[in-house]
Design a protein around this motif. Structure first.
Motif, short mmCIF file in Angstrom:
data_model
loop_
_atom_site.label_atom_id
_atom_site.label_comp_id
_atom_site.label_asym_id
_atom_site.label_seq_id
_atom_site.Cartn_x
_atom_site.Cartn_y
_atom_site.Cartn_z
N MET A 102 0.79 -1.22 -0.07
CA MET A 102 -0.01 -0.12 0.05
C MET A 102 0.91 1.29 -0.02
O MET A 102 1.99 1.28 0.54
N ARG A 103 0.34 2.29 -0.54
CA ARG A 103 0.79 3.80 -0.74
C ARG A 103 -0.17 4.49 -0.15
O ARG A 103 -1.32 4.25 -0.63
N HIS A 104 0.13 5.42 0.65
CA HIS A 104 -0.99 6.40 1.27
C HIS A 104 -0.39 7.62 1.40
O HIS A 104 0.87 7.90 1.72
N TYR A 105 -1.12 8.58 1.13
CA TYR A 105 -0.57 9.96 1.39
C TYR A 105 -0.58 10.43 2.85
O TYR A 105 0.02 11.50 3.35
N LEU A 106 -1.18 9.59 3.78
CA LEU A 106 -1.00 10.10 5.28
C LEU A 106 0.20 9.16 5.80
O LEU A 106 0.22 7.99 5.65
N GLU A 107 0.61 10.10 6.86
CA GLU A 107 1.97 9.34 7.64
C GLU A 107 1.33 8.51 8.65
O GLU A 107 0.53 8.70 9.37
N GLY A 108 1.98 7.23 8.69
CA GLY A 108 1.44 6.02 9.83
C GLY A 108 0.46 5.32 9.11
O GLY A 108 0.19 4.52 10.03
N ALA A 109 -0.01 5.51 7.76
CA ALA A 109 -1.06 4.97 7.44
C ALA A 109 -0.77 3.25 7.44
O ALA A 109 -1.59 2.15 7.84
N ALA A 110 0.34 3.13 6.90
CA ALA A 110 0.99 1.63 6.57
C ALA A 110 1.03 0.96 8.12
O ALA A 110 0.68 -0.23 8.19
N LEU A 111 1.59 1.63 8.94
CA LEU A 111 1.76 0.91 10.23
C LEU A 111 0.56 0.62 10.95
O LEU A 111 0.15 -0.40 11.57
N TYR A 112 -0.66 1.58 10.84
CA TYR A 112 -1.64 1.43 11.45
C TYR A 112 -2.74 0.36 10.45
O TYR A 112 -3.09 -0.80 11.34
N ALA A 113 -2.28 -0.04 9.22
CA ALA A 113 -2.92 -1.06 8.54
C ALA A 113 -2.30 -2.35 9.09
O ALA A 113 -2.94 -3.31 9.00
N SER A 114 -1.06 -2.39 9.32
CA SER A 114 -0.27 -3.59 9.74
C SER A 114 -0.77 -3.94 11.11
O SER A 114 -0.82 -4.99 11.53
N GLU A 115 -1.49 -2.95 12.02
CA GLU A 115 -1.90 -3.58 13.08
C GLU A 115 -3.57 -3.97 12.95
O GLU A 115 -3.78 -4.80 14.02
N VAL A 116 -3.96 -3.51 11.98
CA VAL A 116 -5.53 -3.98 12.05
C VAL A 116 -5.56 -5.28 10.94
O VAL A 116 -6.61 -5.92 11.13
N ALA A 117 -4.46 -5.49 10.07
CA ALA A 117 -4.63 -6.54 9.05
C ALA A 117 -4.25 -7.86 9.76
O ALA A 117 -3.36 -7.96 10.50
N LYS A 118 -4.90 -8.98 9.09
CA LYS A 118 -4.32 -10.29 9.34
C LYS A 118 -3.16 -10.91 8.69
O LYS A 118 -2.47 -11.83 8.75
N VAL A 119 -3.23 -10.20 7.21
CA VAL A 119 -2.12 -10.51 6.48
C VAL A 119 -0.94 -9.15 6.36
O VAL A 119 -1.14 -8.22 7.02
#
Lengths: 304, 150
Positions: A102-119
């Motif tokens: 994933m690429r996102h314009y918001l900072e910290g988006a990937a870290l948050y996604a990694s916390e909610v995703a099971k993959v």
């Protein structure tokens, strides 16, 4: 029991061993880029902010590994524009894909996604924050051209204040006893927090404002970045320095034989076109190395 | 005269002492004391040997959860807390800033994911400097004294 999820969100979490392991893997993929290791797997590429270069590199990597790719390249077609949260999008896509790039314009988006995703999540850039696969391809390029990452003279040139790539590169090279040379106009100098980090961790660095043949003579790696007009509060200052940090072929006379010029691309005018044919130029091969680095990273987060 | 005696004793409840006076009204609003029906006594600008000037509140029939005390610690680190039962202090503790501050402080970076997604914020207290907190998500640092609460 489920094995531990192995997202790649920030380069700062990678150890020296892990970096070297990924480089070795990238080297193997360079020798043999096509394989069916990921046959039957699905890679989702979610680009909440367009980045054609990075997306093509990831999708090529996935395809060469035999995976299928789903996703979107343009955020305008996603339900994010209808007000869907990032979490909801991730929760939906993880039902379909084995890994999410994933690429996102918001900072910290990937870290948050990694916390909610099971993959696992691979961060392909989150605002001005992190872009670890760019750093991995930079490291692989350095390793490939120098035969090592240890004890190198690394010259960082241009916008060292806002440049995400140079900050990440600095953090990644901290494991390898580098000597940094920071070459930038005053307004875009390396931020104090990074210099303090270097001092605390015994990393040598030198700073210059001048950029000329003599300054770069000792470089093993010359990492160029763009000096952008919109970064200056004082436009007089911009006018004064805008042509100073341009690399021309005529400046390479004293360069070491092993020296290579890197640039995260796209370039505008910070590397003159006459440099392209010089044997020190390496930025196009560098981009190609991204493919192998990303193949290594996708396999790694999938534990393959 | 004993400072404690300037504000009447309570039978049961909580005493929060050593509140910096400039933080008193923030503490009151943070703990929602203005909405309580039980007795609340407030001592403002009391003389303190340790601090020069301090404030304290005594709150009857009310005890605070760890989550509430974590919030309190962000506004006023190092206040003292006494739990009172039958006019006796049954527990005394110093409120300390937790290592991780979750769901209390707003990140100062408008481009941080926490300001654009319905989620809890999270900060780590800097190891070098206890007055600085760092956003878990975007890494932006903020001085604790100047933060905005969620």
């Amino acid at each position: 029991m489920m094995s531990e999820k192995r997202s790649l969100v920030s380069i700062n979490t990678l150890s020296r061993e892990k970096i070297l392991q990924l480089i070795q893997r990238a080297e193997e993929f360079e020798m043999n880029p096509n394989s069916k290791i990921l046959d039957g797997k699905i890679v989702a590429t979610l680009f909440f902010e367009p980045s054609t270069r990075t997306r093509l590199s990831f999708e090529t990597a996935a395809n060469r590994l035999g995976a299928k790719v789903i996703g979107f390249a343009d955020p305008k077609i996603t339900s994010g524009t209808k007000g869907e949260t990032l979490k909801d999008t991730i929760m939906m896509v993880q039902n379909y894909a084995d890994v999410i790039v994933m690429r996102h314009y918001l900072e910290g988006a990937a870290l948050y996604a990694s916390e909610v995703a099971k993959v696992p999540i691979i961060n392909a850039g989150d605002g001005a924050n992190q872009h670890p696969t760019q750093t991995m391809l930079d490291l692989y390029s350095i390793y490939k051209t120098q035969g090592t990452l240890d004890n190198l003279n690394v010259f960082l040139v241009g916008d060292l204040k806002y440049g995400r790539t140079v900050h990440s590169l600095l953090m990644a090279l901290r494991h390898f006893n580098p000597t940094f040379h920071f070459i930038a106009p005053k307004e875009l100098a390396m931020p104090e927090e990074y210099k303090a980090y270097c001092r605390e961790h015994g990393i040598k660095y030198v700073e210059y404002e001048e950029f000329n043949e003599d300054v770069i003579a000792e470089a093993d790696i010359l990492y160029m970045t763009r000096v952008q007009r919109e970064r200056f509060t004082d436009l007089m200052e911009y006018e004064r320095v805008k042509d100073v940090y341009i690399l021309k072929a005529s400046m390479l006379g004293k360069a070491r034989e092993n020296m290579k010029i890197l640039h995260p691309l796209p370039r505008v005018n910070e590397i003159a076109y006459d440099v392209d044919d010089d044997p020190h130029a390496y930025y196009f091969q560098q981009a190609q190395n991204g493919l192998y680095a990303r193949e290594a990273i996708i396999c790694d987060v999938l534990n393959m | 005269m004993n400072q404690e005696l300037m504000v009447a004793a309570i039978e049961n409840g909580t005493v929060i002492d050593h509140i910096p006076s400039n933080k008193l009204f923030e503490v009151i609003s943070l703990l929602g004391l203005q909405d309580l029906k039980s007795t609340v006594m407030i001592g403002y600008n009391l003389v303190s040997q340790k601090m020069g000037n301090k404030s304290l509140v005594k709150i009857a029939d009310r005890y605070f959860s760890d989550a509430e005390l974590d919030r309190l610690a962000v506004v006023a680190p190092n206040v003292n807390l006494s739990i009172i039962k039958d006019f006796n202090v049954v527990e005394k503790r110093q409120v300390r800033l937790p290592k991780d501050i979750v769901g209390v402080v707003k990140c100062g970076n408008p481009k941080c994911i926490t300001n654009n997604e319905p989620m809890k914020t999270r900060f780590h207290v800097s190891e070098k400097n206890n007055d600085v907190i760092c956003c878990h998500y975007c890494s932006r640092e903020q001085v604790l004294d100047k933060v905005k609460l969620v």
